[in-house]
Motif scaffolding. Structure first.
Motif, PDB file in Angstrom:
ATOM      1  N   GLY A 115      18.522 -25.692 -41.457  1.00 13.79           N
ATOM      2  CA  GLY A 115      19.493 -24.771 -40.844  1.00 13.79           C
ATOM      3  C   GLY A 115      19.763 -25.118 -39.401  1.00 13.79           C
ATOM      4  N   GLY A 116      19.988 -26.399 -39.127  1.00 14.40           N
ATOM      5  CA  GLY A 116      20.515 -26.815 -37.826  1.00 14.40           C
ATOM      6  C   GLY A 116      22.030 -26.818 -37.918  1.00 14.40           C
ATOM      7  N   GLY A 117      22.689 -27.271 -36.852  1.00 17.88           N
ATOM      8  CA  GLY A 117      24.143 -27.295 -36.837  1.00 17.88           C
ATOM      9  C   GLY A 117      24.721 -28.099 -37.990  1.00 17.88           C
ATOM     10  N   VAL A 120      21.550 -22.253 -47.693  1.00 17.47           N
ATOM     11  CA  VAL A 120      20.938 -23.111 -46.666  1.00 17.47           C
ATOM     12  C   VAL A 120      19.505 -22.617 -46.522  1.00 17.47           C
ATOM     13  N   VAL A 121      18.515 -23.501 -46.723  1.00 20.30           N
ATOM     14  CA  VAL A 121      17.126 -23.079 -46.543  1.00 20.30           C
ATOM     15  C   VAL A 121      16.564 -23.727 -45.278  1.00 20.30           C
ATOM     16  N   GLU A 122      15.985 -22.898 -44.440  1.00 17.11           N
ATOM     17  CA  GLU A 122      15.495 -23.342 -43.124  1.00 17.11           C
ATOM     18  C   GLU A 122      14.041 -22.886 -42.986  1.00 17.11           C
ATOM     19  N   GLY A 171      19.064 -26.569 -31.091  1.00 21.58           N
ATOM     20  CA  GLY A 171      18.795 -25.674 -29.966  1.00 21.58           C
ATOM     21  C   GLY A 171      18.038 -26.345 -28.833  1.00 21.58           C
ATOM     22  N   ARG A 172      17.811 -27.650 -28.918  1.00 24.37           N
ATOM     23  CA  ARG A 172      16.994 -28.333 -27.903  1.00 24.37           C
ATOM     24  C   ARG A 172      17.779 -29.403 -27.156  1.00 24.37           C
ATOM     25  N   ASN A 173      19.025 -29.604 -27.505  1.00 20.77           N
ATOM     26  CA  ASN A 173      19.700 -30.792 -26.966  1.00 20.77           C
ATOM     27  C   ASN A 173      20.507 -30.475 -25.710  1.00 20.77           C
ATOM     28  N   THR A 174      20.976 -31.538 -25.059  1.00 20.38           N
ATOM     29  CA  THR A 174      21.695 -31.376 -23.787  1.00 20.38           C
ATOM     30  C   THR A 174      23.212 -31.284 -23.992  1.00 20.38           C
ATOM     31  N   THR A 175      23.638 -31.210 -25.227  1.00 23.73           N
ATOM     32  CA  THR A 175      24.994 -30.847 -25.674  1.00 23.73           C
ATOM     33  C   THR A 175      26.122 -31.767 -25.195  1.00 23.73           C
ATOM     34  N   ILE A 176      25.810 -33.023 -24.922  1.00 17.74           N
ATOM     35  CA  ILE A 176      26.885 -33.936 -24.516  1.00 17.74           C
ATOM     36  C   ILE A 176      27.756 -34.271 -25.728  1.00 17.74           C
ATOM     37  N   GLY A 226      21.833 -38.573 -30.453  1.00 15.04           N
ATOM     38  CA  GLY A 226      23.229 -38.232 -30.186  1.00 15.04           C
ATOM     39  C   GLY A 226      23.987 -37.517 -31.281  1.00 15.04           C
ATOM     40  N   GLY A 227      23.337 -36.650 -32.052  1.00 14.31           N
ATOM     41  CA  GLY A 227      24.038 -36.048 -33.193  1.00 14.31           C
ATOM     42  C   GLY A 227      24.706 -34.721 -32.923  1.00 14.31           C
ATOM     43  N   PHE A 228      24.389 -34.071 -31.799  1.00 16.44           N
ATOM     44  CA  PHE A 228      25.007 -32.760 -31.571  1.00 16.44           C
ATOM     45  C   PHE A 228      26.525 -32.897 -31.522  1.00 16.44           C
ATOM     46  N   LYS A 229      26.980 -33.924 -30.803  1.00 16.34           N
ATOM     47  CA  LYS A 229      28.423 -34.135 -30.622  1.00 16.34           C
ATOM     48  C   LYS A 229      29.154 -34.273 -31.953  1.00 16.34           C
ATOM     49  N   ALA A 230      28.410 -34.717 -32.980  1.00 18.97           N
ATOM     50  CA  ALA A 230      29.047 -35.003 -34.270  1.00 18.97           C
ATOM     51  C   ALA A 230      29.023 -33.808 -35.205  1.00 18.97           C
TER      52      ALA A 230
HETATM   53  C1  LIG Z   1      16.094 -33.295 -25.996  1.00 16.74           C
HETATM   54  C2  LIG Z   1      17.280 -33.671 -26.838  1.00 16.74           C
HETATM   55  C3  LIG Z   1      18.499 -33.923 -26.226  1.00 16.74           C
HETATM   56  C4  LIG Z   1      19.613 -34.298 -26.992  1.00 16.74           C
HETATM   57  N1  LIG Z   1      20.820 -34.424 -26.370  1.00 16.74           N
HETATM   58  C5  LIG Z   1      21.933 -34.657 -27.105  1.00 16.74           C
HETATM   59  C6  LIG Z   1      23.194 -34.696 -26.485  1.00 16.74           C
HETATM   60  O1  LIG Z   1      23.321 -34.489 -25.275  1.00 16.74           O
HETATM   61  N2  LIG Z   1      24.288 -34.924 -27.261  1.00 16.74           N
HETATM   62  C7  LIG Z   1      24.182 -35.135 -28.595  1.00 16.74           C
HETATM   63  O2  LIG Z   1      25.217 -35.387 -29.223  1.00 16.74           O
HETATM   64  N3  LIG Z   1      22.983 -35.066 -29.229  1.00 16.74           N
HETATM   65  C8  LIG Z   1      21.858 -34.831 -28.523  1.00 16.74           C
HETATM   66  N4  LIG Z   1      20.631 -34.753 -29.144  1.00 16.74           N
HETATM   67  C9  LIG Z   1      20.535 -34.992 -30.583  1.00 16.74           C
HETATM   68  C10 LIG Z   1      20.959 -33.765 -31.368  1.00 16.74           C
HETATM   69  O3  LIG Z   1      20.262 -32.637 -30.898  1.00 16.74           O
HETATM   70  C11 LIG Z   1      20.672 -33.929 -32.849  1.00 16.74           C
HETATM   71  O4  LIG Z   1      21.155 -35.179 -33.328  1.00 16.74           O
HETATM   72  C12 LIG Z   1      21.367 -32.835 -33.666  1.00 16.74           C
HETATM   73  O5  LIG Z   1      21.214 -31.585 -33.061  1.00 16.74           O
HETATM   74  C13 LIG Z   1      20.771 -32.813 -35.052  1.00 16.74           C
HETATM   75  O6  LIG Z   1      21.223 -31.653 -35.706  1.00 16.74           O
HETATM   76  P1  LIG Z   1      20.666 -31.315 -37.133  1.00 16.74           P
HETATM   77  O7  LIG Z   1      21.326 -30.075 -37.587  1.00 16.74           O
HETATM   78  O8  LIG Z   1      20.762 -32.531 -37.992  1.00 16.74           O
HETATM   79  O9  LIG Z   1      19.101 -31.142 -36.889  1.00 16.74           O
HETATM   80  P2  LIG Z   1      18.215 -29.894 -36.437  1.00 16.74           P
HETATM   81  O10 LIG Z   1      18.939 -28.988 -35.526  1.00 16.74           O
HETATM   82  O11 LIG Z   1      16.904 -30.455 -35.972  1.00 16.74           O
HETATM   83  O12 LIG Z   1      18.029 -29.118 -37.799  1.00 16.74           O
HETATM   84  C14 LIG Z   1      17.160 -29.574 -38.809  1.00 16.74           C
HETATM   85  C15 LIG Z   1      16.445 -28.373 -39.355  1.00 16.74           C
HETATM   86  O13 LIG Z   1      15.707 -28.768 -40.511  1.00 16.74           O
HETATM   87  C16 LIG Z   1      14.590 -27.897 -40.584  1.00 16.74           C
HETATM   88  N5  LIG Z   1      13.600 -28.438 -41.492  1.00 16.74           N
HETATM   89  C17 LIG Z   1      12.815 -29.530 -41.316  1.00 16.74           C
HETATM   90  N6  LIG Z   1      11.998 -29.686 -42.365  1.00 16.74           N
HETATM   91  C18 LIG Z   1      12.280 -28.693 -43.240  1.00 16.74           C
HETATM   92  C19 LIG Z   1      11.760 -28.325 -44.510  1.00 16.74           C
HETATM   93  N7  LIG Z   1      10.768 -29.012 -45.102  1.00 16.74           N
HETATM   94  N8  LIG Z   1      12.270 -27.227 -45.130  1.00 16.74           N
HETATM   95  C20 LIG Z   1      13.272 -26.495 -44.545  1.00 16.74           C
HETATM   96  N9  LIG Z   1      13.787 -26.807 -43.342  1.00 16.74           N
HETATM   97  C21 LIG Z   1      13.301 -27.897 -42.694  1.00 16.74           C
HETATM   98  C22 LIG Z   1      14.129 -27.802 -39.132  1.00 16.74           C
HETATM   99  O14 LIG Z   1      13.326 -26.653 -38.918  1.00 16.74           O
HETATM  100  C23 LIG Z   1      15.438 -27.776 -38.372  1.00 16.74           C
HETATM  101  O15 LIG Z   1      15.859 -26.484 -38.006  1.00 16.74           O
HETATM  102  C24 LIG Z   1      19.483 -34.413 -28.405  1.00 16.74           C
HETATM  103  C25 LIG Z   1      18.249 -34.169 -29.018  1.00 16.74           C
HETATM  104  C26 LIG Z   1      17.154 -33.786 -28.255  1.00 16.74           C
HETATM  105  C27 LIG Z   1      15.846 -33.497 -28.938  1.00 16.74           C
END
Ligand SMILES: Cc1cc2nc3c(=O)[nH]c(=O)nc-3n(C[C@H](O)[C@H](O)[C@H](O)COP(=O)(O)OP(=O)(O)OC[C@H]3O[C@@H](n4cnc5c(N)ncnc54)[C@H](O)[C@@H]3O)c2cc1C
Length: 417
Positions: free
Chosen positions: A40-42, A62-64, A74-79, A368-372
Motif C-alpha cells: 500500500g505505497g503510492g 490492496v493488502v499492506e 512516506g520517506r522520500n524527498t519527493t523530487i 527515484g520511484g516517487f516521481k513515477a
Molecule cells: C530517503 C529516500 C528518498 C527518496 N527520494 C526520492 C525522490 O526525491 N524522488 C523520487 O522519485 N523517489 C525518491 N525515492 C524513492 C521512492 O520513495 C520510491 O521509489 C517509491 O516511493 C516507491 O513506492 P512504492 O509504492 O513502490 O513503495 P513503498 O512506498 O515502499 O510501498 C511498498 C509497501 O509494501 C509493503 N510491504 C512490504 N512487504 C509486504 C508484505 N509482505 N505484505 C504486505 N505489504 C508489504 C510495505 O510496508 C510498503 O508500504 C526516495 C526513497 C527514499 C527511501
C-alpha cells in the motif's frame, strides 16, 4: 463520499468540520478477489485506482502489512522530473509528469504538486558533457530540459554558491522547469480515497506470508496475517521488500536492497525557490511548504533491511550542502530517517509479467520511484488487466536481464534519483 470543493469547505467551516467522515473504509478481507495488489505505497494504490477506473475491475484489494504510505512513499524527498536520457525512460517518466499535472483534479485531492523546477548541478567536465547530452536527447523526445551557465543557475536559485574556489564548483546546470515536488502522504491518501470510492478494499495491517500456486504453476491466492485470500492475479509493489515477496513464489529477482537516507531541518521562512540536485555528491535539497529544508543523501554502500543508514553518508551530504549553500551552515537538523530501496543492475525499474502465470511485479525503482508513481501505477494496471504490457512499460521487462536489452540509466547519469 463527500467531494472536496469550495462549497463543501465553506459549509463544513460552519459545522466545525464534523461532517467529512472517513476518507476510506477499513474492510475485513474477503475470501477471494479478482486481483490483489501487495503493498500500500503510492505505486500499489495507484495501480488499484487505475485498475478500477480505467479497466473496470472493482473486485480488488490492496493488502499492506503496515500503514498506507509507511514505506518509501512516506520517506522520500519527493523530487519529480522526467529528463532521463534514454527514450524508454523519458516516455515512462514523462507519462508520469503528465498525469501529475492533472492528478489533484483527477483524485479530487490536493497532492500539492508544485512545478518549481529541478536544477541538476554540473561540477566537472564529465557532468557538463553528460547533462548537455541529456538536454539534446530530452528535446528530441519532447521533454523540457535546458542548459544554464553557472550565473544563470544562480539567478534561478539565488542561495547557490558559484564561487570557483570550492570543492564542488558549479560549472553550469540542467534545468527542467516542469519538474518539482509533491506532498508524499497526500499522494498515498489521495489514491487510497479515490480507489476506495470505486469499491477497492484497502486492507492495512495485513502482511503477505506466502503465495499459493496451483498444479499448473499459476497463482491461486495468498496467505496473509489476516487469513487466506484466493485470487488469480497478484500485483507485487513492495519496493525494498520485493525480493522477499517474490521468493514466496519461487522467483529470484535481479535486485539489491540498500538503505537510503533523508533529513529535514528546522522550519524557516521561504528561502529556497526550487529543487537542486548534485548527482556527483549525492546531495538533494528543496524546501517544504512547512519551511523545512528537505535534504536527500546517497545510498549506503552495503545491502541491508535496517531502514537506517550510516552517519558518514549524511555528514558527507551536509558538508556539500553547506559548501553549495553557505547560508544554511548554521541551521539545525530536526529529523533523519532511512528507507529501503530496491536497485536493479541498470538502475531502471521492472514493470511487467513474470514467469509465474498471474503474478505481476512493479519494482526496481531504487532511489527515484516517487516521481513515477502515477505513470507506473497506470501502466502496471494495464499490464495486470490485459495480461500484457502497455507499450510504455514493455521495455522494462524482467526478461531484459536475460536478453541483455538493458536501459542503462546507471551508466547514463550515475544516479536515478
Ligand atoms: C530517503 C529516500 C528518498 C527518496 N527520494 C526520492 C525522490 O526525491 N524522488 C523520487 O522519485 N523517489 C525518491 N525515492 C524513492 C521512492 O520513495 C520510491 O521509489 C517509491 O516511493 C516507491 O513506492 P512504492 O509504492 O513502490 O513503495 P513503498 O512506498 O515502499 O510501498 C511498498 C509497501 O509494501 C509493503 N510491504 C512490504 N512487504 C509486504 C508484505 N509482505 N505484505 C504486505 N505489504 C508489504 C510495505 O510496508 C510498503 O508500504 C526516495 C526513497 C527514499 C527511501
Amino acid at each position: 463520499m463527500r467531494r472536496f470543493s469550495l462549497a463543501s469547505l465553506v459549509s463544513e467551516a460552519f459545522n466545525a468540520h464534523q461532517g467529512w467522515g472517513r476518507q476510506w473504509r477499513s474492510p475485513e478481507p474477503k475470501a477471494s478477489y479478482q486481483a490483489v495488489i501487495v503493498g500500500g505505497g503510492g505505486h500499489g494504490l495507484a495501480a488499484a485506482y487505475y485498475l478500477a477506473k480505467e479497466h473496470g475491475l472493482r473486485d480488488i484489494a490492496v493488502v499492506e502489512r503496515g500503514w498506507l504510505g509507511g514505506g518509501n512513499t512516506g520517506r522520500n524527498t519527493t523530487i519529480i522530473r522526467s529528463n532521463y536520457l534514454f527514450d524508454e525512460s523519458a516516455a515512462l517518466y514523462d507519462h508520469a509528469v503528465k498525469l501529475w499535472e492533472g492528478l489533484s483534479a483527477d483524485l479530487n485531492y490536493n497532492v500539492m504538486f508544485s512545478q518549481r523546477g529541478v536544477l541538476m548541478l554540473a561540477h566537472n567536465t564529465h557532468d557538463v558533457q553528460s547533462f548537455k547530452r541529456h538536454v539534446y536527447a530530452n528535446r528530441l523526445n519532447g521533454v523540457d530540459n535546458e542548459w544554464l551557465s553557472a550565473e544563470e543557475a544562480k539567478e534561478f536559485c539565488p542561495p547557490l554558491n558559484i564561487s570557483p574556489d570550492i570543492r564542488y564548483p558549479v560549472l553550469g546546470a540542467a534545468l527542467q522547469r516542469r519538474g518539482g515536488v509533491a506532498r508524499h502522504d497526500a499522494v498515498a491518501w489521495g489514491y487510497a480515497r479515490a480507489a476506495d470510492a470505486l469499491g477497492v478494499d484497502i486492507i492495512q495491517n495485513c502482511e503477505v506470508k506466502a503465495i499459493n500456486r496451483g498444479p499448473d504453476g499459476a497463482v491461486t491466492g495468498l496467505e496473509t496475517s489476516r487469513g487466506t485470500i484466493a485470487t488469480r492475479k497478484i500485483g507485487v509493489s513492495t519496493a525494498g521488500h520485493t525480493s522477499v515477496v517474490m521468493a514466496m513464489a519461487g522467483l529470484r529477482m535481479p535486485l539489491e536492497s540498500f538503505p537510503l537516507q533523508a533529513l529535514v531541518s528546522e522550519p524557516v521562512k521561504p528561502v529556497f525557490p526550487c529543487v537542486v540536485m548534485s548527482n556527483a555528491v549525492h546531495a538533494y535539497i528543496s524546501q517544504s511548504d512547512k519551511g523545512e529544508l528537505v535534504i536527500g543523501a546517497g545510498t549506503d554502500q552495503y545491502v541491508s533491511y535496517s531502514q537506517q543508514g550510516g552517519l558518514h553518508i549524511t555528514t558527507h551530504t551536509l558538508d556539500a550542502i553547506c559548501e553549495l549553500f553557505p547560508q544554511f551552515s548554521r541551521m539545525r537538523m530536526l529529523r533523519s530517517w532511512g528507507g529501503i530501496v530496491d536497485v536493479t543492475p541498470d538502475r531502471s525499474p521492472i514493470i511487467g509479467k513474470t514467469p509465474v502465470p498471474g503474478l505481476y511485479v512493479n519494482c526496481g525503482w531504487g532511489t527515484g520511484g516517487f516521481k513515477a508513481t502515477p505513470g507506473s501505477g497506470n501502466v502496471f494496471a494495464w499490464t495486470i488487466a490485459k495480461d500484457e504490457p502497455h507499450r510504455i512499460n514493455a521495455p522494462f521487462s524482467l526478461d531484459r536481464f536475460r536478453t541483455g536489452y538493458l536501459i542503462d540509466e546507471a551508466a547514463a547519469a550515475a544516479v536515478a534519483h
